[in-house]
Design a protein around this motif. Structure first.
Motif, PDB file in Angstrom:
ATOM      1  N   PRO A   1      10.984 -29.450   2.863  1.00 34.95           N
ATOM      2  CA  PRO A   1      10.549 -28.278   3.916  1.00 34.95           C
ATOM      3  C   PRO A   1       9.378 -27.529   3.935  1.00 34.95           C
ATOM      4  N   ASN A   2       8.869 -27.118   4.869  1.00 30.33           N
ATOM      5  CA  ASN A   2       7.436 -26.500   4.978  1.00 30.33           C
ATOM      6  C   ASN A   2       8.065 -25.067   5.315  1.00 30.33           C
ATOM      7  N   ILE A   3       8.100 -24.258   4.222  1.00 32.83           N
ATOM      8  CA  ILE A   3       8.346 -22.636   4.180  1.00 32.83           C
ATOM      9  C   ILE A   3       7.257 -21.980   4.229  1.00 32.83           C
ATOM     10  N   THR A   4       7.109 -21.284   5.279  1.00 33.98           N
ATOM     11  CA  THR A   4       6.143 -20.382   5.504  1.00 33.98           C
ATOM     12  C   THR A   4       6.664 -18.942   5.695  1.00 33.98           C
ATOM     13  N   GLN A   5       6.696 -18.475   4.447  1.00 30.66           N
ATOM     14  CA  GLN A   5       7.143 -16.902   4.307  1.00 30.66           C
ATOM     15  C   GLN A   5       6.006 -15.901   4.507  1.00 30.66           C
ATOM     16  N   PRO A   6       6.361 -14.799   5.259  1.00 30.22           N
ATOM     17  CA  PRO A   6       5.247 -14.001   5.243  1.00 30.22           C
ATOM     18  C   PRO A   6       5.115 -13.085   3.990  1.00 30.22           C
ATOM     19  N   GLU A   7       4.044 -12.429   3.867  1.00 26.04           N
ATOM     20  CA  GLU A   7       4.123 -11.461   2.572  1.00 26.04           C
ATOM     21  C   GLU A   7       5.253 -10.522   2.573  1.00 26.04           C
ATOM     22  N   HIS A   8       5.773 -10.278   1.437  1.00 24.29           N
ATOM     23  CA  HIS A   8       6.930  -9.287   1.261  1.00 24.29           C
ATOM     24  C   HIS A   8       6.711  -8.427  -0.085  1.00 24.29           C
ATOM     25  N   ILE A   9       7.598  -7.508   0.258  1.00 25.72           N
ATOM     26  CA  ILE A   9       7.327  -6.468  -0.865  1.00 25.72           C
ATOM     27  C   ILE A   9       8.697  -6.356  -1.382  1.00 25.72           C
ATOM     28  N   GLU A  10       8.855  -6.406  -2.690  1.00 23.70           N
ATOM     29  CA  GLU A  10      10.176  -6.314  -3.277  1.00 23.70           C
ATOM     30  C   GLU A  10      10.268  -5.022  -4.035  1.00 23.70           C
ATOM     31  N   LEU A  11      11.103  -4.185  -3.567  1.00 20.95           N
ATOM     32  CA  LEU A  11      11.334  -2.605  -4.031  1.00 20.95           C
ATOM     33  C   LEU A  11      12.284  -2.654  -4.704  1.00 20.95           C
ATOM     34  N   ALA A  12      12.391  -2.353  -6.258  1.00 19.59           N
ATOM     35  CA  ALA A  12      13.600  -2.194  -7.075  1.00 19.59           C
ATOM     36  C   ALA A  12      13.896  -0.859  -7.477  1.00 19.59           C
ATOM     37  N   ILE A  13      14.991  -0.452  -7.150  1.00 22.66           N
ATOM     38  CA  ILE A  13      15.435   0.930  -7.330  1.00 22.66           C
ATOM     39  C   ILE A  13      16.669   1.075  -8.550  1.00 22.66           C
ATOM     40  N   ARG A  14      16.388   1.821  -9.459  1.00 24.70           N
ATOM     41  CA  ARG A  14      17.356   1.652 -10.537  1.00 24.70           C
ATOM     42  C   ARG A  14      18.124   2.890 -10.314  1.00 24.70           C
ATOM     43  N   GLU A  15      19.411   2.778 -11.184  1.00 20.03           N
ATOM     44  CA  GLU A  15      20.278   4.102 -11.195  1.00 20.03           C
ATOM     45  C   GLU A  15      19.931   5.427 -11.285  1.00 20.03           C
ATOM     46  N   ASP A  16      18.824   5.521 -11.966  1.00 22.41           N
ATOM     47  CA  ASP A  16      18.154   6.953 -12.357  1.00 22.41           C
ATOM     48  C   ASP A  16      17.209   7.312 -11.025  1.00 22.41           C
ATOM     49  N   GLY A  17      17.097   6.360 -10.199  1.00 25.25           N
ATOM     50  CA  GLY A  17      16.203   6.847  -8.894  1.00 25.25           C
ATOM     51  C   GLY A  17      14.600   6.417  -9.309  1.00 25.25           C
TER      52      GLY A  17
ATOM     53  N   VAL B   1       1.679  -2.267   5.850  1.00 26.08           N
ATOM     54  CA  VAL B   1       1.864  -2.518   7.330  1.00 26.08           C
ATOM     55  C   VAL B   1       0.610  -2.628   7.897  1.00 26.08           C
ATOM     56  N   SER B   2      -0.441  -1.891   7.448  1.00 22.17           N
ATOM     57  CA  SER B   2      -2.075  -2.162   8.056  1.00 22.17           C
ATOM     58  C   SER B   2      -2.624  -3.564   7.537  1.00 22.17           C
ATOM     59  N   LEU B   3      -2.136  -4.118   6.587  1.00 21.31           N
ATOM     60  CA  LEU B   3      -2.667  -5.479   6.230  1.00 21.31           C
ATOM     61  C   LEU B   3      -1.957  -6.329   7.123  1.00 21.31           C
ATOM     62  N   ASP B   4      -0.659  -6.383   7.111  1.00 19.99           N
ATOM     63  CA  ASP B   4       0.179  -7.373   7.895  1.00 19.99           C
ATOM     64  C   ASP B   4       1.473  -6.656   8.506  1.00 19.99           C
ATOM     65  N   PRO B   5       1.385  -6.444   9.748  1.00 19.31           N
ATOM     66  CA  PRO B   5       2.559  -5.793  10.286  1.00 19.31           C
ATOM     67  C   PRO B   5       4.016  -6.579  10.412  1.00 19.31           C
ATOM     68  N   LYS B   6       3.910  -7.977   9.927  1.00 17.85           N
ATOM     69  CA  LYS B   6       5.010  -8.775   9.648  1.00 17.85           C
ATOM     70  C   LYS B   6       5.722  -8.732   8.240  1.00 17.85           C
ATOM     71  N   THR B   7       5.008  -7.531   7.439  1.00 21.19           N
ATOM     72  CA  THR B   7       5.372  -7.612   5.997  1.00 21.19           C
ATOM     73  C   THR B   7       6.955  -7.277   5.979  1.00 21.19           C
ATOM     74  N   GLU B   8       7.792  -7.902   5.092  1.00 14.77           N
ATOM     75  CA  GLU B   8       9.079  -7.725   5.014  1.00 14.77           C
ATOM     76  C   GLU B   8       9.366  -6.840   3.595  1.00 14.77           C
TER      77      GLU B   8
ATOM     78  N   ALA C   1       9.539  -3.221  10.244  1.00 12.27           N
ATOM     79  CA  ALA C   1      10.707  -3.436  10.824  1.00 12.27           C
ATOM     80  C   ALA C   1      11.645  -4.550  10.076  1.00 12.27           C
ATOM     81  N   ARG C   2      11.025  -5.239   9.428  1.00  8.81           N
ATOM     82  CA  ARG C   2      12.050  -6.193   8.561  1.00  8.81           C
ATOM     83  C   ARG C   2      12.376  -5.685   7.214  1.00  8.81           C
ATOM     84  N   ILE C   3      13.723  -5.151   6.938  1.00 10.19           N
ATOM     85  CA  ILE C   3      14.114  -4.607   5.854  1.00 10.19           C
ATOM     86  C   ILE C   3      15.208  -5.448   5.609  1.00 10.19           C
ATOM     87  N   GLY C   4      15.258  -5.901   4.153  1.00  8.32           N
ATOM     88  CA  GLY C   4      16.458  -6.603   3.771  1.00  8.32           C
ATOM     89  C   GLY C   4      17.017  -6.465   2.315  1.00  8.32           C
ATOM     90  N   PHE C   5      17.995  -6.617   1.891  1.00  6.57           N
ATOM     91  CA  PHE C   5      18.609  -6.266   0.571  1.00  6.57           C
ATOM     92  C   PHE C   5      18.808  -7.605  -0.238  1.00  6.57           C
TER      93      PHE C   5
END
Length: 141
Positions: A56-72, A94-101, A128-132
């Motif tokens: 499969p040809n997976i073209t995934q846009p750039e994404h940011i992984e934000l990790a949040i610990r219990e202490d904030g 967002v200024s670099l790529d509006p489709k960033t997840e 606009a694209r926020i996931g868990f």
């Protein structure tokens, strides 16, 4: 009309029972007909489909992984970041790529307030694209 015995002296009562043997015979004949004709009703044509392998040809846009610990404490793609730095980082992404997840990975005991504040900052920056991210192995237990 003579039904019954040859003794005409006695008056016999009419027969009050229903003979179900002919009904059973008819039902068995119908059952056999349906058993024989049911396989003929399928209109499938047997063909040999070609076999091919492909990746499969997976073209995934750039994404940011934000990790949040219990202490904030927050982690931007694995690197520690302060809460006050999040608006600038989201705006720059967002200024670099509006489709960033944005993929949020939070501890299960993290207060919802931390997650909601991060989501609010990301949405205000234009994401606009926020996931868990969850662990599917824990859901089966």
């Amino acid at each position: 009309m003579g039904f019954g015995s040859m003794n005409s002296g006695k008056q016999q009562a009419p027969m009050a029972e229903i003979n179900v043997v002919p009904l059973v015979d008819v039902m068995l004949v119908l059952l056999i007909i349906f058993i024989i004709t049911a396989p003929l009703l399928t209109h499938s044509v047997k063909i040999d489909l070609p076999k091919a392998e492909s990746t499969p040809n997976i073209t995934q846009p750039e994404h940011i992984e934000l990790a949040i610990r219990e202490d904030g404490s927050f982690f931007w793609n694995g690197e520690p970041v302060l809460f006050d730095q999040l608006p600038e980082r989201f705006a720059a992404a967002v200024s670099l790529d509006p489709k960033t997840e944005l993929h949020i990975r939070a501890d299960k005991t993290t207060q919802y307030e931390y997650v909601a504040r991060a989501m609010s900052i990301a949405a205000n920056a234009g994401m606009a694209r926020i996931g868990f991210i969850t662990d599917p192995t824990l859901a089966q237990q």
